[in-house]
Scaffold this motif. Structure first.
Motif, short mmCIF file in Angstrom:
data_model
loop_
_atom_site.label_atom_id
_atom_site.label_comp_id
_atom_site.label_asym_id
_atom_site.label_seq_id
_atom_site.Cartn_x
_atom_site.Cartn_y
_atom_site.Cartn_z
N LEU A 18 46.40 -42.82 -50.99
CA LEU A 18 46.87 -42.19 -49.76
C LEU A 18 47.13 -40.69 -49.94
CD1 LEU A 18 49.26 -44.96 -48.41
CD2 LEU A 18 46.96 -44.36 -47.58
N VAL A 19 47.64 -40.31 -51.10
CA VAL A 19 47.85 -38.88 -51.39
C VAL A 19 46.51 -38.17 -51.45
CG1 VAL A 19 48.62 -37.23 -53.15
CG2 VAL A 19 50.07 -39.16 -52.52
N TRP A 20 45.53 -38.78 -52.09
CA TRP A 20 44.20 -38.17 -52.17
C TRP A 20 43.57 -38.02 -50.78
CZ3 TRP A 20 41.39 -40.81 -56.87
CH2 TRP A 20 42.06 -40.46 -58.05
N ILE A 21 43.75 -39.02 -49.94
CA ILE A 21 43.24 -38.93 -48.57
C ILE A 21 43.93 -37.77 -47.85
CG2 ILE A 21 43.19 -40.06 -46.32
CD1 ILE A 21 42.85 -42.73 -47.88
N GLN A 23 45.35 -35.08 -49.15
CA GLN A 23 44.93 -33.79 -49.69
C GLN A 23 43.49 -33.48 -49.30
OE1 GLN A 23 45.83 -34.09 -53.93
NE2 GLN A 23 47.58 -32.75 -53.61
N GLY A 24 42.62 -34.46 -49.35
CA GLY A 24 41.23 -34.23 -48.99
C GLY A 24 41.05 -33.82 -47.54
N SER A 25 41.90 -34.35 -46.68
CA SER A 25 41.82 -34.02 -45.26
C SER A 25 42.55 -32.71 -44.93
CB SER A 25 42.41 -35.15 -44.42
OG SER A 25 43.79 -35.28 -44.67
N GLY A 26 43.38 -32.25 -45.84
CA GLY A 26 44.13 -31.02 -45.61
C GLY A 26 45.50 -31.26 -44.98
N TYR A 27 45.86 -32.52 -44.70
CA TYR A 27 47.16 -32.82 -44.09
C TYR A 27 48.31 -32.79 -45.09
CZ TYR A 27 44.92 -34.16 -39.75
OH TYR A 27 44.20 -34.14 -38.59
N PHE A 28 48.01 -32.88 -46.36
CA PHE A 28 49.04 -32.87 -47.41
C PHE A 28 48.64 -31.82 -48.44
CE2 PHE A 28 50.95 -34.72 -51.34
CZ PHE A 28 52.27 -34.60 -50.96
N PRO A 29 48.83 -30.53 -48.12
CA PRO A 29 48.37 -29.46 -49.01
C PRO A 29 49.37 -29.14 -50.13
CG PRO A 29 49.26 -28.52 -47.03
CD PRO A 29 49.34 -30.02 -46.86
N SER A 34 45.95 -26.83 -55.48
CA SER A 34 45.16 -28.01 -55.85
C SER A 34 43.70 -27.83 -55.44
CB SER A 34 45.73 -29.25 -55.18
OG SER A 34 44.92 -30.38 -55.48
N PHE A 35 42.80 -28.27 -56.30
CA PHE A 35 41.37 -28.20 -56.02
C PHE A 35 40.93 -29.28 -55.04
CE2 PHE A 35 42.11 -30.94 -59.62
CZ PHE A 35 41.32 -32.04 -59.35
N MET A 36 41.82 -30.21 -54.71
CA MET A 36 41.47 -31.33 -53.84
C MET A 36 41.70 -31.04 -52.35
SD MET A 36 43.16 -34.26 -56.25
CE MET A 36 43.23 -35.49 -55.01
N ILE A 37 42.39 -29.95 -52.03
CA ILE A 37 42.76 -29.67 -50.65
C ILE A 37 41.52 -29.33 -49.83
CG2 ILE A 37 44.07 -28.12 -49.14
CD1 ILE A 37 46.14 -27.94 -51.41
N GLY A 46 39.91 -41.42 -52.34
CA GLY A 46 41.22 -41.97 -52.04
C GLY A 46 41.12 -43.30 -51.33
N ALA A 47 40.20 -43.41 -50.38
CA ALA A 47 40.02 -44.67 -49.67
C ALA A 47 39.56 -45.77 -50.61
CB ALA A 47 39.02 -44.49 -48.53
N ILE A 48 38.65 -45.44 -51.51
CA ILE A 48 38.18 -46.43 -52.49
C ILE A 48 39.32 -46.86 -53.40
CG2 ILE A 48 36.67 -46.76 -54.49
CD1 ILE A 48 34.64 -44.90 -53.01
#
Length: 63
Positions: A18-21, A23-29, A34-37, A46-48
């Motif tokens: 959920l954190v990865w999702i 960060q990847g979407s930009g909602y949790f920067p 972070s290189f994941m934002i 994250g979903a996987i």
């Protein structure tokens, strides 16, 4: 004891997914450097991971 460990790892996997999702979407920067934002591939990873975690929780509860 094994059951508790599998369920615990499953919960951690769901949490990290959920954190990865987020960060990847930009909602949790967080952290801001972070290189994941705003990187869409991290939403997929994250979903996987969250789905694998859910599978571990289900498997652990059936032990």
């Amino acid at each position: 004891m094994k059951r508790i460990a599998v369920v615990g790892v499953g919960f951690l996997a769901v949490l990290f997914g959920l954190v990865w999702i987020g960060q990847g979407s930009g909602y949790f920067p967080y952290p801001a450097s972070s290189f994941m934002i705003a990187q869409p591939q991290w939403m997929l990873y994250g979903a996987i991971l969250a789905l694998v975690g859910l599978g571990a929780i289900v498997a652990g509860r059936r032990m």
